[in-house]
Write an enzyme that holds these catalytic residues in place. Structure first.
Site, PDB file in Angstrom:
ATOM      1  N   GLU A  35      51.141  30.043 -31.520  1.00 32.14           N
ATOM      2  CA  GLU A  35      50.014  29.787 -30.606  1.00 32.14           C
ATOM      3  C   GLU A  35      48.933  30.848 -30.743  1.00 32.14           C
ATOM      4  OE1 GLU A  35      49.448  26.686 -29.441  1.00 32.14           O
ATOM      5  OE2 GLU A  35      51.414  26.815 -28.491  1.00 32.14           O
ATOM      6  N   ASP A  38      45.907  29.864 -35.138  1.00 28.82           N
ATOM      7  CA  ASP A  38      45.167  29.032 -36.108  1.00 28.82           C
ATOM      8  C   ASP A  38      43.799  29.611 -36.445  1.00 28.82           C
ATOM      9  OD1 ASP A  38      44.042  28.204 -33.646  1.00 28.82           O
ATOM     10  OD2 ASP A  38      44.060  26.063 -34.157  1.00 28.82           O
ATOM     11  N   ALA A 124      45.602  18.512 -20.694  1.00 29.86           N
ATOM     12  CA  ALA A 124      46.951  19.048 -20.467  1.00 29.86           C
ATOM     13  C   ALA A 124      47.442  19.848 -21.669  1.00 29.86           C
ATOM     14  CB  ALA A 124      47.924  17.911 -20.161  1.00 29.86           C
ATOM     15  N   GLY A 125      46.554  20.105 -22.615  1.00 26.21           N
ATOM     16  CA  GLY A 125      46.961  20.887 -23.784  1.00 26.21           C
ATOM     17  C   GLY A 125      47.744  20.075 -24.799  1.00 26.21           C
ATOM     18  N   SER A 129      41.655  15.344 -26.851  1.00 25.54           N
ATOM     19  CA  SER A 129      40.330  15.295 -27.490  1.00 25.54           C
ATOM     20  C   SER A 129      40.426  15.114 -28.996  1.00 25.54           C
ATOM     21  CB  SER A 129      39.472  16.508 -27.129  1.00 25.54           C
ATOM     22  OG  SER A 129      40.234  17.598 -26.795  1.00 25.54           O
ATOM     23  N   GLU A 161      34.109  18.775 -32.540  1.00 20.37           N
ATOM     24  CA  GLU A 161      34.567  19.507 -31.349  1.00 20.37           C
ATOM     25  C   GLU A 161      33.838  20.853 -31.224  1.00 20.37           C
ATOM     26  OE1 GLU A 161      37.857  18.569 -29.648  1.00 20.37           O
ATOM     27  OE2 GLU A 161      37.482  20.117 -28.155  1.00 20.37           O
ATOM     28  N   ASP A 173      44.867  21.307 -34.005  1.00 23.13           N
ATOM     29  CA  ASP A 173      45.039  20.043 -33.280  1.00 23.13           C
ATOM     30  C   ASP A 173      44.658  18.849 -34.149  1.00 23.13           C
ATOM     31  OD1 ASP A 173      45.555  21.860 -31.345  1.00 23.13           O
ATOM     32  OD2 ASP A 173      43.773  21.448 -30.148  1.00 23.13           O
ATOM     33  N   TYR A 223      39.237  31.111 -23.763  1.00 23.69           N
ATOM     34  CA  TYR A 223      39.578  30.861 -25.169  1.00 23.69           C
ATOM     35  C   TYR A 223      38.569  31.584 -26.065  1.00 23.69           C
ATOM     36  CZ  TYR A 223      40.902  28.105 -29.307  1.00 23.69           C
ATOM     37  OH  TYR A 223      41.341  27.705 -30.544  1.00 23.69           O
TER      38      TYR A 223
HETATM   39  C1  GLA Z   1      43.855  24.875 -28.499  1.00 24.44           C
HETATM   40  C2  GLA Z   1      42.966  24.816 -29.723  1.00 24.44           C
HETATM   41  C3  GLA Z   1      43.775  25.060 -31.000  1.00 24.44           C
HETATM   42  C4  GLA Z   1      44.632  26.323 -30.884  1.00 24.44           C
HETATM   43  C5  GLA Z   1      45.413  26.333 -29.573  1.00 24.44           C
HETATM   44  C6  GLA Z   1      46.145  27.622 -29.339  1.00 24.44           C
HETATM   45  O1  GLA Z   1      44.749  23.814 -28.512  1.00 24.44           O
HETATM   46  O2  GLA Z   1      42.320  23.572 -29.809  1.00 24.44           O
HETATM   47  O3  GLA Z   1      42.906  25.133 -32.105  1.00 24.44           O
HETATM   48  O4  GLA Z   1      43.855  27.462 -31.018  1.00 24.44           O
HETATM   49  O5  GLA Z   1      44.565  26.099 -28.449  1.00 24.44           O
HETATM   50  O6  GLA Z   1      47.160  27.791 -30.268  1.00 24.44           O
END
Ligand code: GLA
Length: 388
Positions: A35, A38, A124-125, A129, A161, A173, A223
């Site tokens: 996490e 990326d 919700a992660g 999107s 995005e 993602d 972020y």
């Molecule tokens: C979000 C971002 C990803 C990544 C995660 C954290 O989902 O869209 O690119 O950075 O957070 O791992």
């Protein structure tokens, strides 16, 4: 997903039953480990879900794009007339951003009717999107014979995005959503984009996703703050060696951070990224050796590092994780995605999964006053056309 009913909704909205629309699906994703690595050129290990976004799409003669969704009552029509600008109607920005990327690459589009339906919870992660972006991208690619590769579509969706929606995400993602493979996770090097599909065989255990149901709120600004803290760390490390990103350092070099990064906050951020990369590499290895117990320990360590060093968890995620770990049959549990709210991912023994969900739900409600949701996902394929 009842596709017949979905098609019925399409005809109710747009009429003309003699011209059948085409159906596409793009999954959401859950990240198993790796996490906030990326955008630091590091390793991630996500998989595509069997939940995602469905799109019915059809060409029309007028020069108009018509958007509708089953999820909310918010239809839109725009004229195709050069590049689009970001609109105040939020969800339409995802398809419009992707459409812009097609236009910029010289693809001549014509009028279209779109009907979306998503069964992955928003915000919700779980990459709702990226899922909307990629379903739009694969559909346009096929409709206009654009012949872009999956990697092109992934990059175009990420660009949509970053530049159109204004969220400065990394590539994980869109990549997971584009390249997902049933019953496999993707071990991706985000610097080289080299990847390997690794089978997820959990024998007597399963994945359980738990949604905090906490809205993301400040996630985007936090972020971006983390991204600049990592940039700062890279800048300071130039005195040590000429690195392009934090992932060029290995776990053995964590001890040099103190010498080159005096700000303890920036140092902790760098430590998380470097240690997390090490955990992903080990996690993939132990998984291949069928050592789920060690995989779970690494998931736990990942969460601890995201809490203590990267500071992206929060009370709700921590409650789920630390209360969850006390329960029988929990092999590993951690936050997934950007953090601050959103979901956790856990590996739980099948015999204990019902008890895990009922007990954790009670404890979480007692501690936070909120009700969590649980999903028991399957790992699905990436975005593409499906039969109607
Ligand atoms: C979000 C971002 C990803 C990544 C995660 C954290 O989902 O869209 O690119 O950075 O957070 O791992």
């Amino acid at each position: 997903m009842d596709t017949i009913n979905f098609a019925e909704k399409f005809y109710e909205k747009y009429g003309n039953r003699s011209d059948k629309p085409v159906l596409f699906f793009s999954p959401g994703r859950v990240n198993l480990i790796g996490e906030h690595t990326d955008y630091n050129g590091g390793f991630v290990f996500p998989c595509a879900l069997n939940y995602g976004t469905y799109l019915l799409i059809r060409k029309i003669k007028t020069n108009t794009l018509k958007f509708s969704t089953i999820n909310f009552n918010e239809d839109s029509e725009v004229k195709l007339n050069g590049l689009f600008i970001n609109t105040s109607r939020k969800w339409i920005n995802y398809p419009l951003g992707v459409i812009n990327e097609f236009i910029k690459k010289g693809i001549k589009l014509s009028g279209l009717e779109f009907l979306y339906y998503g069964d992955v919870p928003n915000g919700a992660g779980l990459s709702s999107s990226a899922s909307i972006e990629m379903v739009t991208a694969v559909a346009l690619n096929e409709f206009f014979n654009a012949a872009f590769t999956t990697l092109d579509l992934v990059k175009m969706s990420q660009k949509a995005e970053n530049e159109f929606v204004g969220m400065n995400c990394g590539i994980m993602d869109q990549f997971a959503v584009g390249f997902g493979k049933k019953d496999h996770a993707i071990f991706l090097n985000c610097d080289t984009l080299f990847f390997e599909n690794v089978p997820i065989i959990l024998t007597d255990c399963s994945l359980i996703i738990t949604n905090t149901n906490k809205r993301r709120g400040l996630t985007d600004s936090k972020y971006n703050e983390r991204r600049s803290e990592c940039d700062k760390a890279v800048e300071l490390l130039q005195k040590y060696k000429p690195v392009r990103n934090l992932s060029e350092l290995t776990a053995g070099e964590i001890n040099i951070l103190e010498k080159y990064i005096h700000d303890p906050v920036i140092r902790k951020r760098a430590k998380h990224v470097i240690s997390e990369n090490g955990r992903v590499v080990e996690a993939v290895k132990v998984l291949k050796d069928n050592n789920i117990i060690r995989f779970g320990e690494l998931m736990n360590q990942s969460h601890d590092s995201l809490k203590d060093d990267y500071e992206v968890t929060g009370m709700e995620l921590d409650t789920l994780v630390y209360e969850g770990r006390k329960l029988p049959g929990v092999i590993g549990t951690r936050m997934t995605g950007a953090g601050f709210g959103g979901c956790t991912i856990s590996i739980v023994r099948n015999d204990d999964s019902e008890k895990f969900m009922t007990t954790l739900s009670k404890v979480y409600q007692k501690k936070t006053g909120m009700v969590p949701d649980f999903y028991q996902p399957e790992i699905g394929n990436g975005a593409g056309r499906i039969e109607l």
